[in-house]
Design a protein around this motif. Structure first.
Motif, PDB file in Angstrom:
ATOM      1  N   ARG A 573      -6.703  22.808 -40.443  1.00  0.00           N
ATOM      2  CA  ARG A 573      -6.222  21.534 -40.960  1.00  0.00           C
ATOM      3  C   ARG A 573      -5.700  20.654 -39.830  1.00  0.00           C
ATOM      4  N   ASP A 574      -5.970  19.373 -39.996  1.00  0.00           N
ATOM      5  CA  ASP A 574      -5.486  18.405 -39.031  1.00  0.00           C
ATOM      6  C   ASP A 574      -3.956  18.396 -39.085  1.00  0.00           C
ATOM      7  N   ARG A 575      -3.340  18.455 -37.902  1.00  0.00           N
ATOM      8  CA  ARG A 575      -1.878  18.576 -37.868  1.00  0.00           C
ATOM      9  C   ARG A 575      -1.186  17.359 -38.482  1.00  0.00           C
ATOM     10  N   ASN A 576      -1.817  16.203 -38.347  1.00  0.00           N
ATOM     11  CA  ASN A 576      -1.148  14.995 -38.825  1.00  0.00           C
ATOM     12  C   ASN A 576      -1.489  14.681 -40.273  1.00  0.00           C
ATOM     13  N   THR A 577      -2.790  14.734 -40.582  1.00  0.00           N
ATOM     14  CA  THR A 577      -3.184  14.286 -41.917  1.00  0.00           C
ATOM     15  C   THR A 577      -3.236  15.415 -42.925  1.00  0.00           C
ATOM     16  N   GLY A 578      -3.346  16.650 -42.459  1.00  0.00           N
ATOM     17  CA  GLY A 578      -3.429  17.774 -43.388  1.00  0.00           C
ATOM     18  C   GLY A 578      -4.821  17.992 -43.932  1.00  0.00           C
ATOM     19  N   ALA A 579      -5.770  17.075 -43.617  1.00  0.00           N
ATOM     20  CA  ALA A 579      -7.139  17.225 -44.127  1.00  0.00           C
ATOM     21  C   ALA A 579      -7.812  18.420 -43.451  1.00  0.00           C
ATOM     22  N   ARG A 580      -8.661  19.099 -44.222  1.00  0.00           N
ATOM     23  CA  ARG A 580      -9.350  20.241 -43.651  1.00  0.00           C
ATOM     24  C   ARG A 580     -10.391  19.768 -42.643  1.00  0.00           C
ATOM     25  N   ARG A 581     -10.458  20.450 -41.519  1.00  0.00           N
ATOM     26  CA  ARG A 581     -11.440  20.086 -40.495  1.00  0.00           C
ATOM     27  C   ARG A 581     -12.488  21.169 -40.420  1.00  0.00           C
ATOM     28  N   LEU A 582     -13.735  20.736 -40.347  1.00  0.00           N
ATOM     29  CA  LEU A 582     -14.849  21.672 -40.238  1.00  0.00           C
ATOM     30  C   LEU A 582     -15.309  21.720 -38.788  1.00  0.00           C
TER      31      LEU A 582
END
Lengths: 659, 325
Positions: A573-582
């Protein structure tokens, strides 16, 4: 003509004898590591093409059990299982569809047919079992036949059974019944009607047979009847649902080992049992071969070396170490003395084009630079100059003096680490020097071949096969002197080209996946050989899941399932946005086609536009060129910022490293 | 079993300027944009002419040079049922008709189903036309299929009753053409089989044999030779010689192992496809033999250049009162 010891790379090409002879134990014992034929728990063996599934499954099949036991009936009994190997491709599953018939009708015919097929094959193995073990007599076989017919077709089939009251007679009856279905299924295309009499409900033909055998032939304590069901991907979703149902409803004496390619599991283990799905750990366990191999890299490497050594020893008894067989290259093999000079000339001409440097400064810079001895250090100075230029607007020319000091003092322990991050970037500097000569990058030596294989043993054998062929063609004596770097280089490219052709999905997705791969490969290549690559040894990209369209996601998923891409890490997960990163990596076997590194260090973060342009089948070549052009502006002199319209800002805050 | 003697079948060859010397009651051809297809339709002498439309070509407009029949997405045997229902008179009047069918632009599985279609329609004999090109538009690189192979499967009506037992040898005979992606999909679809590959020799033109062999090298990794010679040859424009060669090879294989699971697949010239289909139709029905094909979504409507000559093959659905085995 010299025999290529790596000629055969597929288990299907081997006879039973050859399966036994070429079998290499992984980690000492397959029964615990990969496959346990005695386990009452169903098992799925899943993986990419060439992972060794077929070899493993055939190794545990009854003909190979006999091979290992010789004529010893007691050894066969001690095995505790009877392996029945089946290929789903043999069913030709696609014929059970269409022809103006309903899907319900086809499902019923298919399940009946599949039951008959498996029961028939089990009977075939048991007939052989009896020949070897003399474990039962004719009376017991008559009991089996009576019991099966009683359950198989109550009331009417016994009368129509005109075969011997033996396992052979029952097998013949099943074969004939199956053939009559074959005839009707084929004729449905001609007549438009399907006239199949189904004499047993779902599962009965198989389970009644195994139950009768367990009771009458083994006194209620049978060995495990292990159905080794290979090539599961050849069945449709509906047909797989039926097999899953058998897994769920099976009696204790049966176990199923199902072999499938990654993309071949077409449902989420759904069954026909009231819409239930089989659950991992309850109805089955699953082994993904590549994951099992990658869990212990040293063991996988030793496995590959042992596999190759056994082949070499078979044609050259006394063969020595694998390490010597594959020559290791030096970067200088493919560089030239003036490679770094070319890079410097480019830098110098750019310095002359901008304001900020006097002619004297440039001349001094060059004079110092030419005093450097090591081309790696020379190239690193050029790279550092670009780095400085990018961040500060002008290169700090003192870097060359630091380099001279470093060279003068380089024998001191730890000195290397003191000169910037040269140690970290050295592999990329070598890659630069090879690239400056317009040559392909080098992939050679046992270690690199193991990395290239991507945990698929067949890939490793194909790399050796192609390299060996080139070695013979170049007039080398590979068995005596090993395979040269040149032959390996050609072999690797040939193997990579084959892998690409062989791995593309069927249908339109094949074209979309190939296009995505080409774009990703060229994007990463442009980054790697730019003036100032931001990441070291980068063959991986990362992006937010929220940036992926459904169409792009389908291409990525398909590319992963078919082995074009690998996924080194899922779901950070992106540290800032929390969105999952692939994260998606170009498969190691394909890296040579784009001159990409095999080691995974840096990750390039992609913007939404870039994800679209690379992976989305709707993105045009112009879309792709636009994002590549925008990125090149930031990677190359004069390091201008990309226009906002062509590429959204690139994430720079996530500095993941895989290892 | 004594096989069919294919040498009794009539086979003639015409130059383009002589092709109109024969007169037909009905002439049927599959439309595409190739010169050898369009000009043959114009040159042939027939009372009624029909174009068959194949959706796979993705053509925007139907041709106006003859009546069009468009059966749509139906099975191959149903395709012929639609065609013959559209063009033939009552069943009684059919036997005396002289019918010509040009297969040059026809989808391969539809060609394969022709004899089944004829038998169901009560037709005993038709003349099948095939025209050789001068060259293909991109030489050895020409791709005939587009959009990739969707599946490799049995052609309905050509589905054998297979042993499906790992102890029974499986054999695939692949009639090779130019399209290496088709080759690899077919070979991989029957990856457990021993693979025999039949090249067209002589090819349709002198260079085409070498082109086909060259393209095949791209898929050798998928080729299971299992030792011994596994390369076969038959003239690319002679379906009867192709069928004879299949008959010879399969007979040899069966003398070694009477039970085999046999798969036949022709992706080479259309004449070769007809040869494979004839052999299956007359000699392998109701056996453990299937005709399989790599189905693609679409095909190029224009792949060849020129028209060098036309072959006419007498094609029957019945021999001596029987429709084969």
């Amino acid at each position: 003509m010299t025999l290529n010891p790596f000629e055969i790379t597929k288990a299907v090409d081997f006879s039973d004898d050859e399966i036994a002879a070429t079998y290499v134990s992984y980690g000492g014992s397959e029964t615990s590591v990969m496959l346990n034929p005695r386990s009452p728990m169903n098992q799925f063996l899943v993986g990419g093409k060439g992972g060794g599934r077929t070899h493993l499954m055939r190794y545990f099949s009854f003909p190979l059990q006999i091979e290992r036991a010789g004529s010893s009936g007691s050894d066969i009994k001690r095995d505790g299982y009877i392996g029945i190997y089946l290929r789903c491709s043999g069913l030709n599953g696609s014929r059970f569809s269409g022809k103006r018939q309903s899907s319900e009708a086809w499902d019923a015919v298919f399940s009946y047919y599949m039951d008959l097929w498996m029961a028939q094959l089990l009977l075939g193995q048991l007939i052989e079992y009896r020949c070897i073990t003399q474990a039962w007599g004719e009376r017991e076989e008559r009991l089996v036949v009576a019991e099966v017919l009683n359950q198989f077709a109550p009331g009417n089939s016994s009368a129509s059974f005109d075969h011997d009251q033996s396992l052979a007679g029952l097998q013949k009856y099943f074969i004939e019944t199956r053939r009559s279905i074959d005839y009707e299924v084929n004729n449905a295309a001609l007549t438009g009607s399907l006239d199949v009499r189904i004499l047993a409900s779902r599962g009965v033909a198989l389970f009644a047979t195994t139950s009768a055998i367990a009771e009458s032939l083994f006194g209620g304590s049978p060995p495990r009847f292990t159905f080794l069901l290979d090539e599961f991907e050849n069945l449709s979703a509906a047909q797989q649902r039926y097999v899953n149902t058998l897994l769920r409803e099976k009696p204790l004496e049966i176990t199923f080992v199902v072999g499938s390619r990654r993309y071949g599991i077409r449902t989420k283990h759904e069954t026909l049992s009231a819409g239930e799905s089989n659950r991992s750990g309850s109805e089955y366990t699953q082994v993904v071969l590549e994951q099992r191999y990658s869990a212990n890299k040293a063991q996988y490497s030793a496995f590959c070396a042992a596999m190759a050594s056994s082949r070499l020893a078979s044609i050259s008894p006394g063969f020595g170490a694998m390490q010597k067989f594959l020559h290791k290259s030096e970067w200088t093999d493919l560089s030239s003395p003036d490679a770094s000079s070319r890079a410097f000339k480019r830098l110098r001409s750019r310095m002359e084009e901008v304001e900020g440097y006097s002619a004297r400064e440039i001349e001094d810079f060059e004079r110092h630079w030419r005093r450097l001895q090591d081309p790696i250090v020379q190239r690193y100075v050029v790279f550092r100059a670009y780095q400085e230029w990018s961040s500060s607007g002008l290169a700090d020319l003192n870097v060359v003096k630091q380099a001279l000091a470093y060279e003068a003092d380089r024998s001191k322990i730890g000195n290397l680490a003191r000169f910037g991050d040269l140690q970290k970037w050295a592999p990329e500097m070598r890659a630069f020097l090879i690239q400056d000569r317009h040559a392909h990058q080098l992939y050679s030596g046992l270690h690199q071949f193991v990395l290239l294989s991507g945990y698929l043993p067949r890939n490793f054998l194909i790399l050796l096969k192609q390299s060996y062929s080139w070695s013979v063609f170049l007039g080398e004596n590979a068995l005596e002197d090993g395979i040269s770097v040149e032959a390996q280089q050609k072999g690797v490219l040939a193997a990579a080209s084959w892998y690409l052709r062989d791995s593309l999905p069927l249908g339109a997705m094949g074209g979309a996946s190939e296009r995505a791969l080409q774009r990703l490969g060229s994007f990463l290549r442009a980054h790697r050989f730019s003036d100032k690559p931001s990441e070291i040894s980068c063959s991986t990209v990362s992006f937010s899941e929220a940036h992926v369209s459904a169409q792009a996601n389908a291409v990525i998923t398909s590319g992963i399932e078919y082995g074009l891409f690998s996924v080194p890490n899922l779901g950070r997960r992106d540290r800032n946005t929390g969105a999952r990163r692939l994260t998606v990596q170009v498969a190691p076997m394909l890296a040579p086609l784009h001159d990409l590194p095999l080691s995974r260090r840096g990750i390039l973060h992609l913007s939404q536009d870039e994800v679209h342009a690379i992976f989305d089948p709707g993105a045009s070549d112009d879309d792709y060129e636009a994002v590549l052009r925008a990125r090149r502006l930031t990677w190359n002199m004069p390091f201008t910022v990309a226009p906002a319209s062509s590429s959204k800002p690139v994430d720079s805050d996530v500095k993941d490293r895989l290892f | 079993m004594v096989g069919v003697d294919y040498s009794y079948f009539r086979r003639e060859t015409y130059l383009p300027e002589n092709v109109g010397s024969q007169a037909y009651d009905i002439f049927i051809s599959s439309y595409n944009e190739s010169e050898r297809v369009v000009e043959l339709m114009a040159a042939v002498s027939a009372a009624q002419k029909y174009w068959l439309i194949h959706d796979e070509y993705g053509l925007k407009d139907d041709p106006s040079t003859a009546a069009c029949i468009s059966p749509g997405p139906v099975g191959e045997i149903e395709y012929w049922a639609v065609v013959f229902r559209s063009v033939l008179p009552t069943r009684e009047a059919r036997t005396s008709l002289k019918i010509g069918i040009d297969i040059t632009g026809m989808m391969r599985p539809v060609i394969a189903a022709l004899m089944h279609g004829m038998r169901l329609a009560g037709l005993q004999s038709v003349d099948v036309f095939y025209s050789d090109p001068v060259a293909y538009v991109r030489g050895a690189e020409t791709k005939f299929s587009q959009g990739g192979v969707e599946r490799v499967s049995q052609i309905p009506g050509f589905e054998g009753s297979h042993w499906s037992d790992a102890s029974v040898p499986e054999v695939l005979v692949l009639g090779a053409g130019y399209d290496s992606s088709l080759h690899s999909q077919v070979l991989e679809s029957r990856r457990s089989a021993s693979h025999y590959v039949m090249f067209g020799l002589p090819g349709l033109q002198a260079h085409m044999y070498q082109d086909a062999v060259f393209r095949f090298q791209e898929v050798v990794e998928s080729w299971n030779e299992r030792g011994g010679p596994s390369t076969l040859h038959a003239p690319a424009n002679d379906p009867f010689a192709t069928a004879s060669e299949l008959q010879r090879v399969i007979s040899e294989l069966e003398s070694e192992s009477p039970d085999i699971d046999l798969y036949l697949c022709a992706v080479g010239s259309k004449s070769q496809v007809l040869g494979f289909a004839l052999y299956h139709y007359f000699e392998r029905r109701s056996t453990s033999t299937s005709l399989i094909f790599p189905y693609s979504v679409s095909y190029s409507a224009e792949t060849s250049v020129g028209w060098s000559r036309t072959h006419v093959f007498e094609t029957v659905s019945v021999i001596g009162g029987s429709a084969g085995s």
